[in-house]
Each structure stands twice: as structure tokens, then as C-alpha cells.
Design a protein around this motif. Sequence first.
Motif, mmCIF file in Angstrom:
data_model
loop_
_atom_site.group_PDB
_atom_site.id
_atom_site.type_symbol
_atom_site.label_atom_id
_atom_site.label_comp_id
_atom_site.label_asym_id
_atom_site.label_seq_id
_atom_site.Cartn_x
_atom_site.Cartn_y
_atom_site.Cartn_z
ATOM 1 N N ALA A 108 0.835 -1.206 0.000
ATOM 2 C CA ALA A 108 0.000 0.000 0.000
ATOM 3 C C ALA A 108 0.869 1.255 0.000
ATOM 4 O O ALA A 108 0.560 2.237 -0.685
ATOM 5 C CB ALA A 108 -0.927 -0.002 1.216
ATOM 6 N N GLU A 109 1.970 1.227 0.720
ATOM 7 C CA GLU A 109 2.857 2.382 0.773
ATOM 8 C C GLU A 109 3.517 2.626 -0.583
ATOM 9 O O GLU A 109 3.608 3.770 -1.041
ATOM 10 C CB GLU A 109 3.927 2.185 1.847
ATOM 11 C CG GLU A 109 4.794 3.397 2.026
ATOM 12 C CD GLU A 109 5.690 3.326 3.256
ATOM 13 O OE1 GLU A 109 6.494 4.258 3.417
ATOM 14 O OE2 GLU A 109 5.584 2.371 4.058
ATOM 15 N N SER A 110 3.931 1.580 -1.251
ATOM 16 C CA SER A 110 4.552 1.719 -2.565
ATOM 17 C C SER A 110 3.578 2.341 -3.569
ATOM 18 O O SER A 110 3.923 3.284 -4.293
ATOM 19 C CB SER A 110 5.033 0.357 -3.065
ATOM 20 O OG SER A 110 5.522 0.453 -4.373
ATOM 21 N N VAL A 111 2.366 1.825 -3.597
ATOM 22 C CA VAL A 111 1.343 2.353 -4.507
ATOM 23 C C VAL A 111 1.045 3.811 -4.171
ATOM 24 O O VAL A 111 0.930 4.657 -5.068
ATOM 25 C CB VAL A 111 0.064 1.482 -4.441
ATOM 26 C CG1 VAL A 111 -1.113 2.171 -5.096
ATOM 27 C CG2 VAL A 111 0.315 0.124 -5.081
ATOM 28 N N THR A 112 0.947 4.125 -2.893
ATOM 29 C CA THR A 112 0.663 5.501 -2.473
ATOM 30 C C THR A 112 1.767 6.442 -2.941
ATOM 31 O O THR A 112 1.493 7.522 -3.473
ATOM 32 C CB THR A 112 0.498 5.576 -0.940
ATOM 33 O OG1 THR A 112 -0.569 4.696 -0.552
ATOM 34 C CG2 THR A 112 0.195 6.992 -0.475
ATOM 35 N N ARG A 113 3.006 6.047 -2.747
ATOM 36 C CA ARG A 113 4.135 6.881 -3.167
ATOM 37 C C ARG A 113 4.110 7.122 -4.685
ATOM 38 O O ARG A 113 4.313 8.249 -5.147
ATOM 39 C CB ARG A 113 5.467 6.239 -2.765
ATOM 40 C CG ARG A 113 5.738 6.294 -1.297
ATOM 41 C CD ARG A 113 7.083 5.641 -0.926
ATOM 42 N NE ARG A 113 7.301 5.693 0.488
ATOM 43 C CZ ARG A 113 7.699 6.763 1.164
ATOM 44 N NH1 ARG A 113 7.942 7.883 0.509
ATOM 45 N NH2 ARG A 113 7.863 6.732 2.462
ATOM 46 N N ILE A 114 3.865 6.085 -5.452
ATOM 47 C CA ILE A 114 3.853 6.210 -6.914
ATOM 48 C C ILE A 114 2.724 7.123 -7.373
ATOM 49 O O ILE A 114 2.928 8.020 -8.198
ATOM 50 C CB ILE A 114 3.757 4.812 -7.567
ATOM 51 C CG1 ILE A 114 5.064 4.044 -7.339
ATOM 52 C CG2 ILE A 114 3.425 4.912 -9.056
ATOM 53 C CD1 ILE A 114 4.987 2.555 -7.657
ATOM 54 N N VAL A 115 1.526 6.921 -6.843
ATOM 55 C CA VAL A 115 0.367 7.703 -7.278
ATOM 56 C C VAL A 115 0.492 9.167 -6.847
ATOM 57 O O VAL A 115 0.247 10.073 -7.650
ATOM 58 C CB VAL A 115 -0.949 7.078 -6.767
ATOM 59 C CG1 VAL A 115 -2.141 7.990 -7.047
ATOM 60 C CG2 VAL A 115 -1.165 5.707 -7.400
ATOM 61 N N LEU A 116 0.911 9.419 -5.611
ATOM 62 C CA LEU A 116 1.049 10.809 -5.168
ATOM 63 C C LEU A 116 2.162 11.526 -5.927
ATOM 64 O O LEU A 116 2.037 12.715 -6.235
ATOM 65 C CB LEU A 116 1.292 10.879 -3.660
ATOM 66 C CG LEU A 116 0.096 10.519 -2.779
ATOM 67 C CD1 LEU A 116 0.471 10.599 -1.306
ATOM 68 C CD2 LEU A 116 -1.114 11.390 -3.080
ATOM 69 N N SER A 117 3.233 10.822 -6.245
ATOM 70 C CA SER A 117 4.298 11.422 -7.055
ATOM 71 C C SER A 117 3.768 11.794 -8.437
ATOM 72 O O SER A 117 4.049 12.879 -8.946
ATOM 73 C CB SER A 117 5.479 10.463 -7.191
ATOM 74 O OG SER A 117 6.104 10.278 -5.948
ATOM 75 N N ALA A 118 3.015 10.895 -9.037
ATOM 76 C CA ALA A 118 2.438 11.176 -10.353
ATOM 77 C C ALA A 118 1.477 12.361 -10.273
ATOM 78 O O ALA A 118 1.509 13.258 -11.121
ATOM 79 C CB ALA A 118 1.722 9.947 -10.902
ATOM 80 N N LEU A 119 0.636 12.389 -9.247
ATOM 81 C CA LEU A 119 -0.318 13.484 -9.083
ATOM 82 C C LEU A 119 0.404 14.813 -8.877
ATOM 83 O O LEU A 119 -0.014 15.850 -9.406
ATOM 84 C CB LEU A 119 -1.252 13.209 -7.903
ATOM 85 C CG LEU A 119 -2.329 14.252 -7.641
ATOM 86 C CD1 LEU A 119 -3.319 14.324 -8.798
ATOM 87 C CD2 LEU A 119 -3.049 13.943 -6.327
ATOM 88 N N GLY A 120 1.509 14.781 -8.150
ATOM 89 C CA GLY A 120 2.246 16.001 -7.850
ATOM 90 C C GLY A 120 2.704 16.765 -9.079
ATOM 91 O O GLY A 120 2.810 17.986 -9.046
ATOM 92 N N GLY A 121 2.942 16.071 -10.162
ATOM 93 C CA GLY A 121 3.348 16.740 -11.383
ATOM 94 C C GLY A 121 2.201 17.390 -12.134
ATOM 95 O O GLY A 121 2.423 18.171 -13.058
ATOM 96 N N HIS A 122 0.973 17.083 -11.736
ATOM 97 C CA HIS A 122 -0.192 17.563 -12.497
ATOM 98 C C HIS A 122 -1.056 18.564 -11.744
ATOM 99 O O HIS A 122 -1.950 19.167 -12.327
ATOM 100 C CB HIS A 122 -1.031 16.370 -12.961
ATOM 101 C CG HIS A 122 -0.285 15.546 -13.948
ATOM 102 N ND1 HIS A 122 -0.133 15.913 -15.262
ATOM 103 C CD2 HIS A 122 0.416 14.405 -13.795
ATOM 104 C CE1 HIS A 122 0.609 15.024 -15.888
ATOM 105 N NE2 HIS A 122 0.962 14.103 -15.016
#
Length: 165
Positions: A55-69
Motif C-alpha cells: 500500500a505504501e509503494s502504490v501511495t508513493r507512486i500515485v502521489l508522485s504522479a499526481l504532484g506533477g499535475h
Amino acid sequence: MSLTTVPSATTGRTAPATVIPAPSHTHRPASDDNGWTRLIEAVRESGQYVTRPEAESVTRIVLSALGGHVIGDERVDLARALPEEAARLVASQIPATRPLTAAEFVDSVAARIEGATPATARWDVSSVLSVLPPLVGDDLITRILTQLPPGYALLFGRADLSPAS
């Protein structure tokens, strides 16, 4: 319109909506490990991930992706509303050169997760983004959705209503 739930690539289960209680204050303490832990547990429950690290890995990936947008005041306000670790993930991203459609956003997340397909990545993205509204507030999510291309609302667990033409 019909909606289809897609099971996680790793758990194979569908998930009910998860609610994170909104913080009772707007100022984040210097160390907000408890907020990060609550966020990860909410994502774990939402996505029915077997382990906390998953869950932490998925959260990190998704929030990082969102941060660019997410840009401007919305990005600042989102970072302020999130636990410290999540805020760093969002704020540390270089803004995207062009906005991605919701489908392209999901595909970009799929490219970051080993073995993911667009369907499993959509599950992962929704598992993270759908826990944000109760945490950061519906008003901020509405402002974020206003600056993103159409189609993101469903990823945040909202109906994607378009005006009649």
C-alpha cells in the motif's frame, strides 16, 4: 453509464469505499508519522492490499504522479493538507509539460508499477485518490479537478458529470 470495479493486480479483490477522518487542525506537527500511517492504512483498506509496504509503494507512486499535475495554489494547499511524507511526494515533483488525460495518467502510473496493466493501475490510482477527499476536504478536491482534464473525478471516487451539449 455503468461502472466496473477492477481488482488489484496483487490482491484480486474489489474494495468498498474507505473514509479517513479529517484532521481536527490545519497545522501539521513537525513529525506527522501518525498521519502518514493513517493514510497508508486507508489506502491498504481501500485497495485491499495484503501488506502495508504494498500500500505504501502504490501511495508513493500515485502521489508522485499526481504532484506533477496539480499546480499553483491547489498544489500548495494539497501539500499543506497532507501528512508530511505525502506532502513531500506531491511538492517535490516537477510540473508536467502538458496535462495528461485521466487515461494517460493511469497509463503513466502503470509504467511505474512492475507488472501493472491499465486496469490494475486504475485500481491502484483509485485506491489512493479516493481516500484523499475526506482527508484534504471536498472543496480542495473540487478545485484540483477543475484544473485537471475531464475524467479524473472517477479516480477520486466522484461521479464525472459533464454539462449537456
